[in-house]
Motif scaffolding. Structure first.
Motif: not given
Lengths: 692, 103
Positions: A159-160, A193-199, B22, B25-26, B29, B58-59, B62
């Protein structure tokens, strides 16, 4: 985060540079697979990234080039000199198009013309008006549908990094029928969740008539960082173990990925099952689990390690850092002096440590800006190729010492002078092939660029095996222009240095390539401004060597500190030959010029006390510092030579800009100021004064 | 661009106006965690969502996991074309079923 558009442009420029080198290599070796692959990758990446950043016209144009390269890659068409020329011209056009996403009418026209030329060589290329929605197809016969299993696990930093799987999935959809399963099993709940890390990861089944190449090309610009696996599914076989039932059920919409994950977690693990069946002991399992853990950790560590290899830093940040380090060096020198003047052992110990650390810090910081000169050398390949073609000459460029490192700023400012010198070699130096053969020389002329470190400086040479300089003609021209008097006896070598004088040219023909030869004095000045010097050595009929000597870095100078009464000066060490005691009987004068006899020859010199009008008489015996200038010598007489002094150059400010002979100043340990002298500047100023 | 959250009696209504990518999202969240995580039901309105990228998806996944782990439900009250297309490409329509209000 820096502007992504700048990053795109910087990376595109790198791809274009790689493309050019690949093309030039292809010209020499048309059968090598690697340059072809590099060229294809460069085109593909620029096409894709260009589209993402709004450079539509660029992306469409590049699409056609990419298709052509695909055909080369698959052996459908051969590499030919025409193709290379077209591609090189295309590369130039792409460079221009990168400046603005909006295409100018001229660029549109150039693009059309280039594509027309391309069509002559590669018949399958379409008109530039077509949109480039589909990637180039592989060459298997159409109509045969195959199934592929594609597993995509992006890098956690995807993502980043700016990469999104959506365009890739869209492209895959464009290739055929695509069944996507999104795996969110590794996505934690919101709280963790770390929203900026893609899982997220994906499993895809693709039914397509295209060849596997087309699928793999979709991943070209993430392939390095993401895990991507593309496998053909053998539809005939029944017992294919990797046909996970769970995955197929998910795809058919019968269950959701979450439900599958839940069941799998509840299911007893493989290890447990094997243990229950009595096939393995608990310790076997633990050992295997440990191995699994180690493997996973190693993989992760390696992945992280590779990501940390290169860091991009804006040059301005490095400049700021270097300034600070420079200031620190000066303050530390004052501290050292203070510590030495006090009789405090503790303080002296601390000062020593500080000295050691500051030196290391300085060396490290300055080395960050060092780049191999090879990057500059590669630029010249294109120049040599194009220019020699234009002039009907055959020339080979060789390089040596490409890994020699110089300060980035020096490299940047060296580019123009080097270009000029090489153009001169090609234009005036190397003879046309027929003449070379007639003279018994090899038909292909050679120009050799070499770089090497020598003590605290770098020596760069441009050596050609061309016609060389006609010293007699130069001498005649110089006399004609009054640059030398009849009675001055100059050696052949000294005559040759005259070509660096302004307005000097013995070229019979003024070509548009190197103009009137007015460039040589500019070259000399540019190199002097860098703190270096340039000289020329040539033998008529055999060739010419131009030698450039440069200090390793502009900001720090290795100098010799000298004193006149209480005034201190620093002379750059690069040009200093020796220091000699000046006795009265060695002194003489001629035409207002002071001369000293040194081992039988007369060396002109300047008395710094006189020049800077320092009051007082000075000692009976003075010291004279002999410096090398061009290929002659010049001396500076002073009261005392203090010693070697490494120092950071500080600018003098606007007030001193016009003053000849000063290159800067530095602050001494005792807080005083020493002027840093520019030897060449002083000599020029002296000559101007004498002529007046 | 905004995340609207109304919490009432264990029911959290969310609307995402503008982009969910992106760049958001942070921050989103944090907001969601503060105001929605304990809800029994979460109603998500994406009808004004302009762009939905993978990190946004993804958010949402989650959030869904969080709500479901607490025994709750996540409903979708509306979805824009763009957001709908994204979910379709990812084949996640089943995870985010569109339900009429009042269910």
């Amino acid at each position: 985060m820096s502007d992504p558009l700048d990053t795109f442009r910087t990376e595109a420029a790198e791809h274009l540079a790689a493309l050019e080198l690949a093309l030039l290599e292809m010209e020499q070796q048309p059968d090598e697979a690697e340059p072809i692959a590099t060229a294809f990758r460069a085109m593909h990446t620029i096409k894709g990234a260009g589209g993402m950043f709004g450079f539509q016209a660029l992306s469409e144009f590049t699409h056609h080039l990419e298709s052509a390269f695909d055909q080369v890659r698959n052996g459908i068409i051969q590499v030919s000199p025409d193709l290379i020329s077209i591609m090189l011209d295309a590369k130039d056009l792409i460079e221009a198009m990168l400046l603005d996403p909006e295409q100018t009418p001229e660029q549109a026209q150039d693009a059309d013309e280039l594509l027309q030329r391309l069509r002559q060589v590669v018949p399958a290329v379409a008109d530039s008006g077509e949109a480039a929605a589909r990637p180039a197809a592989g060459q298997t016969p159409k109509g045969e549908e195959s199934a592929y299993r594609i597993r995509i696990v992006p890098a956690p930093s995807a993502f980043t990094d700016g990469f999104d799987v959506l365009p890739i999935l869209n492209e895959l959809h464009g290739l055929g029928t695509c069944h996507v399963a999104t795996h969110s099993g590794e996505v934690p709940a919101l709280a963790e969740l770390d929203a900026e890390v893609c899982r997220l990861s994906w499993d895809i089944v693709l039914l397509t008539e295209q060849a596997i190449d087309a699928i793999q090309d979709t991943f070209i610009f993430v392939a390095d960082d993401w895990q991507v696996r593309v496998e053909a599914i053998d539809l005939a076989q029944d017992n294919d173990y990797s046909d996970q039932l769970g995955d197929i059920l998910v795809e058919r919409g019968v269950v959701t990925p979450d439900q599958v994950s839940a069941v799998l977690t509840a299911k007893p693990r493989m290890g447990e099952l094997l243990h229950q069946a009595g096939l393995v002991s608990e310790s076997d399992i633990n050992a295997a689990l440990l191995e699994q853990k180690v493997i996973r950790e190693t993989k992760q560590r390696k992945a992280q390690g590779m990501q940390e290899d290169i860091v991009r830093v804006p040059a301005s940040r490095l400049d700021a850092l270097m300034d600070l380090v420079g200031e620190l060096v000066i303050v530390q020198a004052r501290m050292k002096q203070l510590a030495q003047s006090r009789d405090d052992e503790d303080m002296q110990a601390v000062s020593e440590d500080l000295d050691r650390l500051t030196t290391e810090l300085r060396d490290n910081t300055f080395s960050v800006r060092m780049l191999p000169i090879g990057t500059t050398f590669s630029r010249f390949r294109r120049l040599v190729r194009d220019l020699s073609r234009d002039l009907g000459k055959e020339i080979r460029l060789e390089t040596e010492g490409a890994e020699t490192e110089l300060d980035k700023m020096v490299i940047d400012r060296l580019a123009d002078p080097l270009v000029h010198l090489i153009r001169n070699s090609i234009d005036h130096g190397i003879e046309p092939p027929q003449q070379r053969q007639a003279d018994g020389k090899p038909r292909i002329g050679s120009i050799r660029l070499s770089a090497e470190h020598a003590e605290s400086h770098v020596v760069i040479r441009i050596i050609d095996d061309g016609a060389g300089l006609d010293t007699q003609r130069i001498r005649a021209k110089a006399q004609e222009r009054g640059l030398i008097g009849g009675d001055f006896r100059l050696t052949d070598d000294e005559i040759q240095q005259l070509i660096f004088e302004p307005g000097f040219s013995t070229a019979e023909k003024v070509t548009d390539v190197s103009g009137r030869g007015v460039g040589m004095d500019v070259v000399k000045r540019s190199i002097h401004d860098l703190g270096g010097n340039v000289s020329i050595h040539s033998t008529l009929g055999t060739g010419t060597t131009i030698k450039i000597v440069l200090p390793l870095t502009l900001a720090i100078i290795e100098g010799l500190m000298v004193a006149v009464s209480d005034e201190r000066y620093v002379l750059p060490l690069t040009s200093i030959e020796e220091c000699v005691e000046l006795s009265r009987d060695a002194m003489s004068e001629q035409n207002g010029k002071r001369l000293v006899t040194l081992r039988g020859s007369l060396v002109p010199y300047l008395r710094l006390r006189d020049w800077f009008r320092v009051p007082g008489e000075g000692p009976a015996i003075e010291q004279i510092v002999i410096t090398r200038l061009g290929d002659g010598y010049f001396g500076f007489s002073v009261d005392e030579v203090i010693g070697q002094y490494q120092t950071v150059i500080k600018r003098l400010g606007k007030l001193y800009e016009g003053v000849a002979g000063l290159a800067g100043a530095t602050i001494l340990g005792d807080g005083g100021v020493a002027m840093i002298l520019d030897a060449a500047g002083l000599v020029e100023a002296l000559e101007t004064e004498l002529r007046a | 661009m905004a995340l609207h959250i109304h919490g009432e009696e264990g029911h959290c209504r969310l609307g995402v106006d503008g982009d969910l990518t992106i760049f958001q999202v942070a921050e989103y969240r944090q907001q969601l965690l503060a105001e929605c995580a304990q809800a029994g039901t979460v109603t998500l309105d994406l009808s004004e969502t302009r762009e939905l990228d993978t990190s946004g998806v993804q958010l949402l996944l989650a959030l869904r996991k969080q709500v479901m782990a607490g025994g709750g439900k996540l409903k979708l009250a509306g979805i824009s074309d763009a957001a709908g297309k994204t979910l379709a490409v990812f084949n996640l329509a089943a995870e985010f079923p569109l339900e009429a209000e009042g269910d």
